[in-house]
Structure formats: C-alpha cells, structure tokens
Design an enzyme around this catalytic site. Structure first.
Site, mmCIF file in Angstrom:
data_model
loop_
_atom_site.group_PDB
_atom_site.id
_atom_site.type_symbol
_atom_site.label_atom_id
_atom_site.label_comp_id
_atom_site.label_asym_id
_atom_site.label_seq_id
_atom_site.Cartn_x
_atom_site.Cartn_y
_atom_site.Cartn_z
ATOM 1 N N TYR A 109 0.867 -1.182 0.000
ATOM 2 C CA TYR A 109 0.000 0.000 0.000
ATOM 3 C C TYR A 109 0.897 1.223 0.000
ATOM 4 O O TYR A 109 1.869 1.297 0.760
ATOM 5 C CB TYR A 109 -0.884 0.013 1.261
ATOM 6 C CG TYR A 109 -1.693 1.290 1.406
ATOM 7 C CD1 TYR A 109 -3.034 1.329 1.034
ATOM 8 C CD2 TYR A 109 -1.106 2.449 1.919
ATOM 9 C CE1 TYR A 109 -3.766 2.499 1.147
ATOM 10 C CE2 TYR A 109 -1.836 3.626 2.021
ATOM 11 C CZ TYR A 109 -3.155 3.642 1.641
ATOM 12 O OH TYR A 109 -3.889 4.806 1.753
ATOM 13 N N GLU A 197 -3.732 7.306 -3.890
ATOM 14 C CA GLU A 197 -3.577 6.040 -3.184
ATOM 15 C C GLU A 197 -3.369 4.928 -4.202
ATOM 16 O O GLU A 197 -4.105 4.856 -5.182
ATOM 17 C CB GLU A 197 -4.871 5.793 -2.390
ATOM 18 C CG GLU A 197 -4.784 4.695 -1.381
ATOM 19 C CD GLU A 197 -6.136 4.520 -0.695
ATOM 20 O OE1 GLU A 197 -6.332 5.076 0.395
ATOM 21 O OE2 GLU A 197 -6.999 3.828 -1.261
#
Ligand code: GDP
Ligand code: MN
Length: 390
Positions: A109, A197
């Site tokens: 991530y 993101e």
C-alpha cells in the site's frame, strides 16, 4: 473532485508510474475488442465507479480465457454495485476497465495525503496492502508507516528509502520504490491532488512494482489551474442536485434530514444546521447561496430544495450584509410565485433593511411565516413540519 481508476492510471502513465496494459470499455462489445488487443493469459474486468471496496463486492473479475471477458462485462455493466463505500443504495456501473492480469507476489500500500493539521503531505505505506488495509490500520497500526513531507522542500529520495527500511522491503526493489514514490509525489503536487492512493502496489513474481489500483481526489480549489484535470469530471457519479447547484455557484451538500435550509455564508449555514438540530429538527442539506445572492440564485436554490423529496419544510435564514434584505425578499417572493411551494416556509432576515424586507414578505400574500430571530425561526419550522406530519 474524484476520478475513475482508469483515468488515474492514464495520468500515472504520464508520470512514469507503471500500470497494467488496459483500456476502458462502455459496452460488452467494446470490452471484447479491448480484451483481444491485450496479451494472452488472464484478463481482468473491473467495475469503474467512484468508490472503493469493489474487490470484496464482486466488482473485480478475473477472466481466465478471453471468451470469459464478454460475459463478465455483461454481468457488471448496468449492475448496481454495493460496496462498503457506496452506502446501501449502491452505484450503477457504466463502464469497465479491461486489463492484462498481473502475477502477484505481494500487495503493498502506498499513498500521499494532504494533512491540514501539520500542513504537510503525509506519505503512508504498508506491506499489508490489498483489500483489508482498513482492517490492518485498525488492528495492527504498527504495520502502517508514515513520513511527513515538507511542501517547501518536497519529497526526497532518502525519505522513500527510510520508509522502505522501516517496512523491511527487499533491497532489489529499492530503486523502483524510490522512483515511483518520487513520481507519485510530483503528480500529487503538480496536479493539485488532496489524496492519491495505490492499493495495491504489487510486487510481481519477476520483481517489478506495478500500480494495480489507483484512487485520486483533486482539490476543487486547484481545478482552475488545469483544464485537462477538469475534463476528467464525471457528473454521472455525482448527486444530480449537487451538480445543478454547482452550475449556479451554490454551495450545496445533500443530507438526509427533512428541513431544507437556505442560508448565506458557510458559517451561518453551519450555525443554522446546528440550531435546527437543537430545536429538534434535522437539516436536509447544507446550502450556502453566497454573499451576493440574487433573485436568480434564490429561485434556483428553492428549486433544488424542492426537488429533494425528503424536504418537508424550508427555513430561509439570511443575513443582509453585502446583499440588502429587500433584494432577498424580492427574490423569495418572485421565486415563490414561480415554483409551486406546498410545504411550510419560514423566513428570517436580518441586517441591512430587514424591516422593509419583513414588511414586503408579510404583505406579499404568500403562505410563508416571517421569524424575528434564528431560534424563533428554527423552532417555528420544526413545529410546522411536525404538525404537518401529524
Ligand atoms: P478495490 O477493491 O476497489 O480496491 O479494487 P482493486 O483494484 O484494489 O482490486 C481488488 C483486488 O483484486 C486486488 O487487491 C487484487 O487482489 C485483485 N486483483 C486486481 N487485479 C488483479 C490481477 O490482475 N490479478 C490478480 N491475480 N488479482 C487482481
Ligand atoms: Mn484497491
């Protein structure tokens, strides 16, 4: 402003951030054509909506053979997808992204988010990327690594390296990692994003880092700078009332209460919502008609409030500072004549020429109640809506 994954990946390519080969499709036929143009092997069919959590909701399909792409696209297009981010009403899927399948060894991530508290950009990263990142953040917060980036200095390679060491990333990924982060940061700043993101940023079996997903939100106040970014707006993903409000420069946010509020100034709008709540009601919206509200904006605002079926009464609370009260009163009278209002309306006007404005409203013959103070107005509209419900 939010954009779709396929649009974000297009922008990533401009910034040399690796993404899988693929293309958006609006129909089953188009999906099949795109699939044929991609490399042999697994093909991924992904629902494009402005919400995450698609994987868990069945919005991401892995077609083992090219022939499966058509049926998967058919299943997704037109479907109302309900994910943990869409709310129970879900979102209709109007397009799908068709991509070459990736060979995933590990899901990471990584993201940048503007942190108003510290005035810095936060780099957030984790080795536990994928569909359970919220769970990871909740249960094992130590698996999430953060690093504040000073906007005046910008992202420095050492910061990327330091985060990589804290995460325990293998050395052979370090070069790619530092470069991708640098490119992503440059994109973030140059394009006026509030949040980017990549979840997951995958490590492939042959040790390449690839952005498998992309979520980007732009700062509305920076949109004027970039025509290309403005063009990515998809009004089909917005609340139609909010889109209309934007057209007339009205600052409108729909809520789920029953008292429509028409107010000038964001501060007064917030105060009005609080006082309505305190008086026992629930606001149906936030609506700031702006400092220089005209007849036309008042009329549009009435129209928007009345289009919301939940609205059972309207509370107009205007302070005449820049705009004089009698102009607003004139606007209300004109608007009320043109749009049929069959629910209670309470108007409280204060400021320049308030007395004249109140007189105009009282003498207009319209079915509306004039209130003197904010509290008086709020309790009156709550009582009227309550009485109408009984
Ligand atoms: P989200 O659930 O809305 O965040 O959608 P993502 O784009 O993140 O996809 C969800 C999950 O689908 C990812 O975490 C992957 O595990 C899986 N996935 C997506 N693309 C591929 C792919 O090309 N190959 C494989 N094996 N899995 C994929
Ligand atoms: Mn994702």
């Amino acid at each position: 402003m939010d954009i779709h994954e396929y649009q974000a990946k297009g922008l990533f390519l401009d910034y040399n951030i690796p993404v899988p080969n693929g293309k958006v499709a609006f129909s089953v036929q188009e999906a099949e054509t795109v699939a044929k143009s991609l490399a042999p092997g697994v093909t991924v069919v992904k629902a494009q909506i402005h919400a995450g959590g698609r994987g868990k909701a069945g919005g991401v399909k892995l077609a083992r053979k090219k022939e499966e792409v058509g049926p998967y696209a058919k299943e997704l297009l037109g479907k109302i997808l309900v994910t943990h981010q869409t709310g129970p009403q879900g979102r209709e899927v109007k397009k799908v992204l068709i991509e070459e399948g990736a060979d995933i060894a590990k899901e990471l991530y990584v993201g940048f988010v503007f942190d108003r508290g510290s005035g810095a950009v936060m780099l957030i990263a984790s080795t536990e990327g994928g569909m359970d990142i919220e769970e990871v953040a909740h249960r094992t917060p130590d698996k999430i690594v953060q690093c504040a980036i000073d906007l005046t200095v910008g992202y420095q390679a050492y910061q990327g390296r330091s985060v990589a060491f804290r995460l325990g990333l293998p050395k052979e990924l370090l070069g790619q990692w530092v470069t991708i982060l640098g490119n992503l940061y440059r994109f973030f700043v140059e394009k006026g994003a509030l949040q980017v993101e990549i979840n997951p940023l995958i490590v492939t079996r042959d040790n390449r880092l690839v952005a498998l997903d992309a979520k980007v939100s732009f700062d509305d106040n920076a949109l004027f700078r970039d025509e290309g970014i403005r063009a990515l707006r998809d009004t089909g993903e917005e609340d139609p009332l909010e889109t209309r409000a934007l057209q007339y420069n009205l600052n409108y946010v729909k809520l789920d209460g029953e008292i429509g509020c028409m107010v000038n100034g964001a501060g007064l709008a917030m105060a009005t919502m609080d006082v309505v709540q305190l008086a026992g009601g629930s606001p149906a919206n936030f609506l700031d008609v702006g400092g220089g509200a005209s007849k036309e904006t008042v009329k549009q605002a009435f129209d928007i409030l009345l289009s919301d079926k939940n609205v059972k009464g309207i509370f107009v609370n205007i302070f005449g500072g820049i705009v004089r009260c009698e102009r607003i009163a004139g606007g209300i009278i004109d608007a009320a004549k043109e749009v049929k209002i069959c629910i209670p309306v309470v108007v409280r006007l204060d400021g320049t020429n308030a007395k004249e404005a109140k007189q105009m409203l009282s003498e207009s013959g319209l079915n509306l109640t004039v209130a003197d103070t904010l509290w008086d107005g709020a309790t009156t509209i709550v009582a009227k809506v309550g009485a109408a419900a009984r």
